[in-house]
Write an enzyme that holds these catalytic residues in place. Structure first.
Site, PDB file in Angstrom:
ATOM      1  N   CYS A  61       6.262   2.351 155.131  1.00 48.29           N
ATOM      2  CA  CYS A  61       4.949   1.899 154.664  1.00 48.29           C
ATOM      3  C   CYS A  61       3.990   1.550 155.786  1.00 48.29           C
ATOM      4  CB  CYS A  61       5.109   0.673 153.770  1.00 48.29           C
ATOM      5  SG  CYS A  61       6.205   0.947 152.395  1.00 48.29           S
ATOM      6  N   SER A  78      16.724  -5.818 152.123  1.00 52.08           N
ATOM      7  CA  SER A  78      15.405  -5.346 152.561  1.00 52.08           C
ATOM      8  C   SER A  78      14.386  -6.490 152.538  1.00 52.08           C
ATOM      9  CB  SER A  78      14.933  -4.169 151.703  1.00 52.08           C
ATOM     10  OG  SER A  78      14.510  -4.600 150.420  1.00 52.08           O
ATOM     11  N   HIS A 129       1.660  -6.394 153.369  1.00 52.92           N
ATOM     12  CA  HIS A 129       2.262  -5.248 152.695  1.00 52.92           C
ATOM     13  C   HIS A 129       2.868  -5.775 151.388  1.00 52.92           C
ATOM     14  CE1 HIS A 129       4.634  -1.922 151.501  1.00 52.92           C
ATOM     15  NE2 HIS A 129       5.782  -2.538 151.735  1.00 52.92           N
ATOM     16  N   LYS A 183       7.108 -14.751 148.888  1.00 53.63           N
ATOM     17  CA  LYS A 183       8.105 -15.218 149.873  1.00 53.63           C
ATOM     18  C   LYS A 183       7.543 -15.111 151.293  1.00 53.63           C
ATOM     19  CE  LYS A 183      11.957 -13.095 147.354  1.00 53.63           C
ATOM     20  NZ  LYS A 183      12.649 -14.054 146.562  1.00 53.63           N
ATOM     21  N   GLU A 198       5.261   8.747 153.116  1.00 50.71           N
ATOM     22  CA  GLU A 198       6.714   8.903 153.193  1.00 50.71           C
ATOM     23  C   GLU A 198       7.196   9.737 152.013  1.00 50.71           C
ATOM     24  OE1 GLU A 198       8.972   5.152 152.565  1.00 50.71           O
ATOM     25  OE2 GLU A 198       7.016   4.200 152.789  1.00 50.71           O
TER      26      GLU A 198
HETATM   27  P1  HMG Z   1      16.430  -7.110 141.096  1.00 47.11           P
HETATM   28  O1  HMG Z   1      17.879  -7.204 141.192  1.00 47.11           O
HETATM   29  O2  HMG Z   1      15.889  -6.179 140.101  1.00 47.11           O
HETATM   30  O3  HMG Z   1      15.755  -8.456 140.732  1.00 47.11           O
HETATM   31  O4  HMG Z   1      15.916  -6.700 142.496  1.00 47.11           O
HETATM   32  P2  HMG Z   1      16.307  -9.969 140.840  1.00 47.11           P
HETATM   33  O5  HMG Z   1      17.394 -10.171 139.872  1.00 47.11           O
HETATM   34  O6  HMG Z   1      16.544 -10.330 142.284  1.00 47.11           O
HETATM   35  O7  HMG Z   1      15.013 -10.691 140.319  1.00 47.11           O
HETATM   36  C1  HMG Z   1      13.836 -10.650 141.030  1.00 47.11           C
HETATM   37  C2  HMG Z   1      13.153 -12.004 140.914  1.00 47.11           C
HETATM   38  O8  HMG Z   1      12.829 -12.200 139.535  1.00 47.11           O
HETATM   39  C3  HMG Z   1      14.044 -13.181 141.310  1.00 47.11           C
HETATM   40  O9  HMG Z   1      13.188 -14.151 141.915  1.00 47.11           O
HETATM   41  C4  HMG Z   1      14.549 -13.688 139.983  1.00 47.11           C
HETATM   42  O10 HMG Z   1      14.899 -15.070 140.008  1.00 47.11           O
HETATM   43  C5  HMG Z   1      13.341 -13.450 139.104  1.00 47.11           C
HETATM   44  P3  HMG Z   1      13.456 -14.635 143.424  1.00 47.11           P
HETATM   45  O11 HMG Z   1      14.804 -15.254 143.434  1.00 47.11           O
HETATM   46  O12 HMG Z   1      13.448 -13.402 144.269  1.00 47.11           O
HETATM   47  O13 HMG Z   1      12.337 -15.571 143.702  1.00 47.11           O
HETATM   48  N1  HMG Z   1      13.657 -13.314 137.680  1.00 47.11           N
HETATM   49  C6  HMG Z   1      12.927 -13.857 136.715  1.00 47.11           C
HETATM   50  N2  HMG Z   1      11.824 -14.636 136.748  1.00 47.11           N
HETATM   51  C7  HMG Z   1      11.293 -15.036 135.552  1.00 47.11           C
HETATM   52  N3  HMG Z   1      11.820 -14.698 134.343  1.00 47.11           N
HETATM   53  C8  HMG Z   1      12.940 -13.924 134.280  1.00 47.11           C
HETATM   54  C9  HMG Z   1      13.529 -13.471 135.494  1.00 47.11           C
HETATM   55  N4  HMG Z   1      14.596 -12.701 135.780  1.00 47.11           N
HETATM   56  C10 HMG Z   1      14.670 -12.600 137.126  1.00 47.11           C
HETATM   57  N5  HMG Z   1      13.434 -13.602 133.085  1.00 47.11           N
HETATM   58  C11 HMG Z   1      14.669  -6.118 144.389  1.00 47.11           C
HETATM   59  C12 HMG Z   1      14.767  -7.082 143.215  1.00 47.11           C
HETATM   60  C13 HMG Z   1      13.535  -6.535 145.296  1.00 47.11           C
HETATM   61  C14 HMG Z   1      15.970  -6.161 145.166  1.00 47.11           C
HETATM   62  C15 HMG Z   1      14.432  -4.703 143.807  1.00 47.11           C
HETATM   63  O14 HMG Z   1      13.207  -4.658 143.133  1.00 47.11           O
HETATM   64  C16 HMG Z   1      14.413  -3.605 144.851  1.00 47.11           C
HETATM   65  O15 HMG Z   1      15.462  -3.124 145.296  1.00 47.11           O
HETATM   66  N6  HMG Z   1      13.178  -3.133 145.245  1.00 47.11           N
HETATM   67  C17 HMG Z   1      13.026  -2.050 146.213  1.00 47.11           C
HETATM   68  C18 HMG Z   1      13.082  -2.546 147.641  1.00 47.11           C
HETATM   69  C19 HMG Z   1      11.918  -3.447 147.980  1.00 47.11           C
HETATM   70  O16 HMG Z   1      10.849  -3.349 147.403  1.00 47.11           O
HETATM   71  N7  HMG Z   1      12.109  -4.320 148.980  1.00 47.11           N
HETATM   72  C20 HMG Z   1      11.050  -5.180 149.443  1.00 47.11           C
HETATM   73  C21 HMG Z   1      11.105  -5.405 150.958  1.00 47.11           C
HETATM   74  S1  HMG Z   1      11.221  -3.885 151.867  1.00 47.11           S
HETATM   75  C22 HMG Z   1       9.601  -3.228 151.802  1.00 47.11           C
HETATM   76  O17 HMG Z   1       8.694  -3.875 151.420  1.00 47.11           O
HETATM   77  C23 HMG Z   1       9.442  -1.815 152.243  1.00 47.11           C
HETATM   78  C24 HMG Z   1       9.201  -0.811 151.142  1.00 47.11           C
HETATM   79  O18 HMG Z   1       7.885  -0.913 150.657  1.00 47.11           O
HETATM   80  C25 HMG Z   1       9.500   0.599 151.644  1.00 47.11           C
HETATM   81  C26 HMG Z   1       8.812   1.071 152.904  1.00 47.11           C
HETATM   82  O19 HMG Z   1       8.462   0.360 153.814  1.00 47.11           O
HETATM   83  O20 HMG Z   1       8.720   2.291 152.975  1.00 47.11           O
HETATM   84  C27 HMG Z   1      10.114  -1.037 149.948  1.00 47.11           C
END
Ligand code: HMG
Length: 440
Positions: free
Chosen positions: A120, A211, A244, A253, A83
């Site tokens: 992906c 996502s 993935h 999760k 991609e």
């Molecule tokens: P974010 O806002 O940076 O992170 O976004 P957050 O605030 O949601 O924190 C993440 C986790 O860390 C949370 O845990 C927090 O509690 C924890 P959860 O509630 O999820 O269990 N946390 C901590 N833990 C320990 N100590 C700390 C601490 N602080 C926070 N101090 C987000 C996270 C996934 C939204 C972001 O990384 C993102 O936008 N990523 C890109 C999109 C993505 O990867 N999505 C995944 C599903 S889609 C997919 O897999 C397809 C893809 O590969 C593309 C394709 O197919 O082409 C992306």
């Protein structure tokens, strides 16, 4: 029916490393635990100045052909899944074949080449295409090379920035494979979604939180669909379940949700429900978000049970061992999860002969696919050939300033000039359009 599947694989990581806890978190003013514990990521791989999706793909494919003693005429098909393509007309596979032809006497003039796109999941779709091509007996005894290659970059300061990564996985798909035999049964969960897209832009527009739920929803559908064609499935029947892996926290999760989904209405659910005091939650909700909110307390308690933890430790955690250190490779990500699981199994003397892995692929946009892969006797010898640990160890570790510079180098919209950090030795390098894919 002759077995068809993955005969061998090679992995090529981008040669630069960004340490998330030591380098990225302090520069962002974040607690390192957000990355190492929350997302489950320690580092990302980046391509050096002389690397791109073509060179990483060609380097992986060259190692694969060399190791298997193959010549171009043994290959009837080259499919690249990506991609991160830079060309809307010419598929990346033609660039890769061009590189390889510089080092072999023969050529790929009679091989079918293409490029697959569906975020992906297209790496797995290309694998399926190669499988179908051989099954349809159109291959004239030849094998297919399937390559998943990506530079997964996000805009600076996007929440996805911590999940970046880059690398390529090359797989040889053939009759009587030495590694894994693909099942004819597949399950799909597919819907038109707009949480992650790149319409004529280099960096994705992402609704990150949504996502995550879209991934989970499509995966549940794919699991159901797979069970409808393969018969009842049970999570504990599979020694490894590679998902993935955009980041390990996502798989944490998906595994909990998947486990809960598969065991619903079974004795295991009753046993665990008694232990954790669970009242079954209805499946019907107005939105996926509402469903996950309702189910979260249950899945959180489920993950604390001994039974679940033993299953997770054996079946899921080993598949995350590479991803933790390289980030999201988009199309290659589920394939490094499979490799990590098998590598861990070999190193720990697990006997997987004849067992089946459940492979759970996903791509935004959005589609999940679940299929099974039977482990072929002698698989350990193939897996022993992977040198990914050494590649990971010997990456050049960037300072934050160097990372900023490299991000610009690989941003198609930015004019950036930089010296390479690593010395290319016996590899294909990108050295400007006229000299693309020269081999050092
Ligand atoms: P974010 O806002 O940076 O992170 O976004 P957050 O605030 O949601 O924190 C993440 C986790 O860390 C949370 O845990 C927090 O509690 C924890 P959860 O509630 O999820 O269990 N946390 C901590 N833990 C320990 N100590 C700390 C601490 N602080 C926070 N101090 C987000 C996270 C996934 C939204 C972001 O990384 C993102 O936008 N990523 C890109 C999109 C993505 O990867 N999505 C995944 C599903 S889609 C997919 O897999 C397809 C893809 O590969 C593309 C394709 O197919 O082409 C992306």
């Amino acid at each position: 029916m002759t077995a068809v599947g993955i005969d061998a694989m090679e992995i090529w990581t981008g040669k630069l490393k960004l340490d998330l806890a030591e380098t990225f978190a302090p520069a962002q003013g974040d607690d390192p635990g957000k990355y190492t514990k929350g997302l489950g990521l320690h580092a990302s791989s980046f391509p050096d100045v002389h690397e791109d999706i073509v060179t990483m793909a060609a380097n992986a494919a060259h190692r694969l052909m060399d190791r298997k003693g193959l010549e171009p005429e043994d290959i009837g098909r080259i499919d690249v899944a990506t991609e991160s393509s830079f060309d809307n007309s010419k598929p990346v596979s033609t660039y890769v074949a061009g590189c390889l032809e510089k080092v072999y006497d023969g050529d790929f003039h009679h091989a079918n080449k293409g490029e697959r796109k569906f975020a992906c999941i297209s790496g797995t779709q290309s694998l399926d295409d190669a499988y179908n091509w051989i099954r349809a007996d159109r291959h004239r005894g030849r094998a297919a090379i399937v390559i998943a290659t990506d530079t997964a970059l996000y805009a600076r300061d996007d929440p996805g920035e911590a999940t970046q990564g880059a690398g390529a996985v090359a797989m040889l798909v053939a009759e009587d494979p030495d590694l894994l035999e693909l099942s004819p049964e597949q399950g799909f969960g597919s819907a038109d979604e707009t949480d992650f897209l790149k319409p004529n832009q280099q960096f994705p527009s992402v609704d990150g939180k949504r996502s995550v739920n879209v991934y989970l929803a499509r995966m549940r559908e794919a699991l159901d669909d797979f069970a409808s064609v393969s018969g009842d499935i049970h999570p504990e029947d599979y020694p490894l379940i590679p998902f993935h892996t955009p980041f390990p926290g996502m798989v944490r999760k998906a595994a909990a949700l998947g486990y809960r989904h598969i065991i619903r209405d079974t004795e295991i659910e009753d046993e665990l429900a008694e232990e954790i005091g669970y009242q079954p939650v209805p499946e019907a909700f107005d939105s996926d978000d509402e469903f996950y909110e309702a189910i979260r307390e249950y899945t959180d308690s489920l993950t604390e049970t001994e039974r679940y933890q033993a299953w997770y430790g054996e079946t899921i955690d080993p598949t995350l061992e590479i991803s933790r250190h390289v980030g999201n490779w988009y199309t290659g990500s589920v394939h490094i999860a499979r490799a990590a699981g098998l590598k861990h199994a070999r190193e720990n003397g697990r006997d997987l002969d004849g067992t089946e892995l459940l492979v759970a692929s996903y791509g935004s946009g959005a589609q999940a696919e679940v299929h099974a892969e039977k482990v072929v006797e002698g698989w350990e010898d193939e897996i022993a050939q992977l040198n990914i640990d050494e590649q990971i160890r010997t990456r050049y570790e960037m300072s934050f300033e160097e990372y900023e510079q490299i991000h610009d180098v690989h941003n198609h919209d930015t004019e950036a000039d930089a010296e390479a950090f690593t010395d290319p030795s016996e590899e294909f390098v990108f050295d400007g359009w006229g000299r693309m894919g020269e081999r050092t």
